[in-house]
Design an enzyme around this catalytic site. Structure first.
Site, PDB file in Angstrom:
ATOM      1  N   LYS A  48      30.213  44.461  25.990  1.00 46.11           N
ATOM      2  CA  LYS A  48      30.346  44.986  27.353  1.00 46.11           C
ATOM      3  C   LYS A  48      31.656  44.606  28.046  1.00 46.11           C
ATOM      4  O   LYS A  48      31.746  44.533  29.262  1.00 46.11           O
ATOM      5  CB  LYS A  48      29.153  44.605  28.245  1.00 46.11           C
ATOM      6  CG  LYS A  48      27.788  44.865  27.667  1.00 46.11           C
ATOM      7  CD  LYS A  48      27.688  46.125  26.843  1.00 46.11           C
ATOM      8  CE  LYS A  48      27.704  47.392  27.649  1.00 46.11           C
ATOM      9  NZ  LYS A  48      27.689  48.583  26.717  1.00 46.11           N
ATOM     10  N   GLY A  50      34.616  46.264  27.229  1.00 46.77           N
ATOM     11  CA  GLY A  50      35.573  47.363  27.116  1.00 46.77           C
ATOM     12  C   GLY A  50      35.874  47.721  25.665  1.00 46.77           C
ATOM     13  O   GLY A  50      36.865  48.396  25.371  1.00 46.77           O
ATOM     14  N   THR A  51      34.988  47.304  24.762  1.00 52.23           N
ATOM     15  CA  THR A  51      35.163  47.548  23.327  1.00 52.23           C
ATOM     16  C   THR A  51      35.299  49.045  23.019  1.00 52.23           C
ATOM     17  O   THR A  51      36.166  49.453  22.250  1.00 52.23           O
ATOM     18  CB  THR A  51      33.920  47.034  22.551  1.00 52.23           C
ATOM     19  OG1 THR A  51      33.431  45.871  23.191  1.00 52.23           O
ATOM     20  CG2 THR A  51      34.239  46.780  21.108  1.00 52.23           C
ATOM     21  N   THR A  52      34.426  49.846  23.615  1.00 47.34           N
ATOM     22  CA  THR A  52      34.399  51.282  23.314  1.00 47.34           C
ATOM     23  C   THR A  52      35.731  51.933  23.716  1.00 47.34           C
ATOM     24  O   THR A  52      36.288  52.756  22.989  1.00 47.34           O
ATOM     25  CB  THR A  52      33.245  51.963  24.083  1.00 47.34           C
ATOM     26  OG1 THR A  52      32.097  51.123  24.041  1.00 47.34           O
ATOM     27  CG2 THR A  52      32.922  53.315  23.504  1.00 47.34           C
ATOM     28  N   HIS A 111      31.856  41.376  17.130  1.00 46.51           N
ATOM     29  CA  HIS A 111      31.607  40.557  18.324  1.00 46.51           C
ATOM     30  C   HIS A 111      31.516  39.074  17.939  1.00 46.51           C
ATOM     31  O   HIS A 111      31.199  38.230  18.772  1.00 46.51           O
ATOM     32  CB  HIS A 111      30.294  40.961  18.993  1.00 46.51           C
ATOM     33  CG  HIS A 111      30.309  42.337  19.584  1.00 46.51           C
ATOM     34  ND1 HIS A 111      31.306  42.779  20.421  1.00 46.51           N
ATOM     35  CD2 HIS A 111      29.426  43.367  19.491  1.00 46.51           C
ATOM     36  CE1 HIS A 111      31.047  44.019  20.797  1.00 46.51           C
ATOM     37  NE2 HIS A 111      29.919  44.406  20.239  1.00 46.51           N
ATOM     38  N   TYR A 194      40.413  43.558  30.311  1.00 39.55           N
ATOM     39  CA  TYR A 194      39.925  44.855  30.802  1.00 39.55           C
ATOM     40  C   TYR A 194      40.568  45.183  32.154  1.00 39.55           C
ATOM     41  O   TYR A 194      40.986  46.305  32.407  1.00 39.55           O
ATOM     42  CB  TYR A 194      38.396  44.781  30.938  1.00 39.55           C
ATOM     43  CG  TYR A 194      37.725  46.063  31.386  1.00 39.55           C
ATOM     44  CD1 TYR A 194      37.360  47.036  30.465  1.00 39.55           C
ATOM     45  CD2 TYR A 194      37.441  46.287  32.734  1.00 39.55           C
ATOM     46  CE1 TYR A 194      36.720  48.203  30.873  1.00 39.55           C
ATOM     47  CE2 TYR A 194      36.802  47.452  33.154  1.00 39.55           C
ATOM     48  CZ  TYR A 194      36.457  48.413  32.217  1.00 39.55           C
ATOM     49  OH  TYR A 194      35.831  49.569  32.623  1.00 39.55           O
ATOM     50  N   ARG A 261      29.463  53.954  31.674  1.00 37.21           N
ATOM     51  CA  ARG A 261      28.681  53.896  32.902  1.00 37.21           C
ATOM     52  C   ARG A 261      29.616  54.104  34.088  1.00 37.21           C
ATOM     53  O   ARG A 261      29.878  55.222  34.497  1.00 37.21           O
ATOM     54  CB  ARG A 261      27.931  52.554  32.964  1.00 37.21           C
ATOM     55  CG  ARG A 261      26.834  52.488  34.007  1.00 37.21           C
ATOM     56  CD  ARG A 261      26.172  51.129  34.019  1.00 37.21           C
ATOM     57  NE  ARG A 261      27.079  50.054  34.377  1.00 37.21           N
ATOM     58  CZ  ARG A 261      27.298  49.617  35.613  1.00 37.21           C
ATOM     59  NH1 ARG A 261      26.655  50.151  36.610  1.00 37.21           N
ATOM     60  NH2 ARG A 261      28.155  48.641  35.851  1.00 37.21           N
ATOM     61  N   GLY A 263      32.630  51.744  34.695  1.00 35.88           N
ATOM     62  CA  GLY A 263      33.990  51.360  34.315  1.00 35.88           C
ATOM     63  C   GLY A 263      34.819  50.847  35.477  1.00 35.88           C
ATOM     64  O   GLY A 263      36.005  51.168  35.580  1.00 35.88           O
TER      65      GLY A 263
HETATM   66  P1  A3P Z   1      30.281  49.245  33.027  1.00 37.36           P
HETATM   67  O1  A3P Z   1      28.894  49.045  32.528  1.00 37.36           O
HETATM   68  O2  A3P Z   1      30.702  48.193  34.012  1.00 37.36           O
HETATM   69  O3  A3P Z   1      30.539  50.601  33.532  1.00 37.36           O
HETATM   70  P2  A3P Z   1      31.669  47.903  25.781  1.00 37.36           P
HETATM   71  O4  A3P Z   1      32.396  49.099  25.338  1.00 37.36           O
HETATM   72  O5  A3P Z   1      32.302  46.623  25.299  1.00 37.36           O
HETATM   73  O6  A3P Z   1      30.237  47.988  25.501  1.00 37.36           O
HETATM   74  O7  A3P Z   1      31.854  47.823  27.362  1.00 37.36           O
HETATM   75  C1  A3P Z   1      31.184  48.727  28.181  1.00 37.36           C
HETATM   76  C2  A3P Z   1      31.871  48.806  29.526  1.00 37.36           C
HETATM   77  O8  A3P Z   1      33.122  49.495  29.382  1.00 37.36           O
HETATM   78  C3  A3P Z   1      31.035  49.626  30.487  1.00 37.36           C
HETATM   79  O9  A3P Z   1      31.285  49.071  31.777  1.00 37.36           O
HETATM   80  C4  A3P Z   1      31.634  51.010  30.324  1.00 37.36           C
HETATM   81  O10 A3P Z   1      31.387  51.871  31.400  1.00 37.36           O
HETATM   82  C5  A3P Z   1      33.110  50.664  30.208  1.00 37.36           C
HETATM   83  N1  A3P Z   1      33.882  51.715  29.542  1.00 37.36           N
HETATM   84  C6  A3P Z   1      33.512  52.445  28.455  1.00 37.36           C
HETATM   85  N2  A3P Z   1      34.458  53.349  28.168  1.00 37.36           N
HETATM   86  C7  A3P Z   1      35.433  53.197  29.070  1.00 37.36           C
HETATM   87  C8  A3P Z   1      36.666  53.873  29.295  1.00 37.36           C
HETATM   88  N3  A3P Z   1      37.044  54.875  28.531  1.00 37.36           N
HETATM   89  N4  A3P Z   1      37.428  53.445  30.325  1.00 37.36           N
HETATM   90  C9  A3P Z   1      37.047  52.429  31.120  1.00 37.36           C
HETATM   91  N5  A3P Z   1      35.887  51.759  30.968  1.00 37.36           N
HETATM   92  C10 A3P Z   1      35.086  52.139  29.952  1.00 37.36           C
END
Ligand code: A3P
Length: 299
Positions: A48, A50-52, A111, A194, A261, A263
């Site tokens: 959570k 910003g991995t994605t 992770h 992030y 979600r 971001g």
């Molecule tokens: P929030 O839940 O605060 O919105 P991970 O990818 O490590 O699981 O992290 C998820 C968080 O990164 C979530 O935060 C998600 O909304 C945010 N996120 C995913 N894709 C993103 C993007 N393209 N740009 C910015 N934030 C992003």
């Protein structure tokens, strides 16, 4: 090994960190069998953080000459299907035998804390990009993510973090291990925050592209490639894609949009009372104090 059982969520202590029990055999298999190549790129993070987003950016930067941005697999696949995770996807109840046939550079994610990575990752010239996020937003983001399959409350999630017993935790040990390594071996580990990606994505992208060995040329920059990459990898764009669900990874079982979600930076103020913020701030100050690692949440 020790076990902690919050009412709905159990983790075991393994090599100094808390893990979901089902993942531990996968981690052991990964440690024992993975052979890194010098040009591998490993994305590492606490969940959570910003991995994605980072996966989508690294995939796009590396493949920008192979695929046009309008015709990239990112348009039809969740970034987690394009950059598999060692412990969740690749070493899940098996030792994968086809990793050498992946096109280079191979992109992976994990992770797992730095100290638990296989020796071959540490000793080879492969590069690690770590993304860290302020722990308050990580708690809120994790809670939103977990509560879908599990009825965990925000308070339970918060308490888990205060004790350091959340998955892949303690948070502070995880970030500090990669932080220290990035200071000692800046060519090996790039540490990204992030909050900095949100504030100044252009310079982070340039730096990231240099680090992974795919620098952005002056011509590309003039043609607006950085803006195009950012647009393609933006939360809004990725969230609304119709991705195919044929991948074998665990991500295929979740709705694509659950990875995207809000971001935002500082969303936690809408969730925690001032006293909860104060209590956790004190823990974080104690744990990170003197390391030089801070998070800018005030813009
Ligand atoms: P929030 O839940 O605060 O919105 P991970 O990818 O490590 O699981 O992290 C998820 C968080 O990164 C979530 O935060 C998600 O909304 C945010 N996120 C995913 N894709 C993103 C993007 N393209 N740009 C910015 N934030 C992003």
């Amino acid at each position: 090994s020790q076990t902690q059982n919050s009412p709905k969520f159990s983790t075991d202590l393994f090599q100094g960190f808390w893990h979901r029990p089902s993942l531990i055999p996968n981690i052991i298999a990964f440690q024992k069998h993975f052979q890194a190549h010098d040009n591998d790129i490993v994305i590492a993070s606490k969940p959570k953080s910003g991995t994605t987003w980072l996966k989508s950016l690294v995939f796009t930067i590396v493949n920008r000459t192979r695929y046009s941005l309008s015709n990239t697999p990112l348009n039809t696949s969740n970034p987690h299907d394009l950059v598999p995770c060692f412990e969740y996807d690749l070493y899940k109840n098996q030792v994968p035998n086809n990793l050498t046939s992946i096109s280079t550079p191979r992109l992976f994610s994990t992770h797992i804390p730095y100290s638990s990575l296989p020796e071959s990752i540490k000793l080879s010239d492969c590069r690690i990009v770590y993304i860290a996020r302020n722990p308050f937003d990580v708690i809120v983001s994790l809670w939103h993510f977990l509560k879908l399959p599990k009825p965990i409350t925000l308070e339970e999630c918060y308490e888990m973090f205060c004790r350091g017993e959340e998955p892949f935790g303690p948070y502070w040990d995880h970030v500090l291990e990669y932080w220290k390594e990035s200071l000692e071996r800046p060519n090996k580990v790039l540490f990204i925050k992030y909050e900095d990606m949100k504030e100044d994505p252009n310079s982070i992208i340039k730096n990231l592209a240099d680090f992974i060995g795919f620098p952005i040329s002056m011509e590309e920059e003039e043609m607006g490639i950085i803006e195009d990459i950012l647009e393609l990898c933006s939360l809004e764009n990725l969230k609304n894609l119709k991705v195919n669900k044929e991948g074998k990874n665990r991500y295929s079982t979740r709705e694509n949009k659950t990875y995207f979600r809000k971001g935002e930076v500082g969303d936690y103020v809408n969730y925690f009372s001032p006293s909860s913020i104060q209590r956790f701030s004190k823990i974080i100050e104690e744990k990170l104090g003197g390391s030089g690692l801070t998070f800018n949440m005030s813009y």
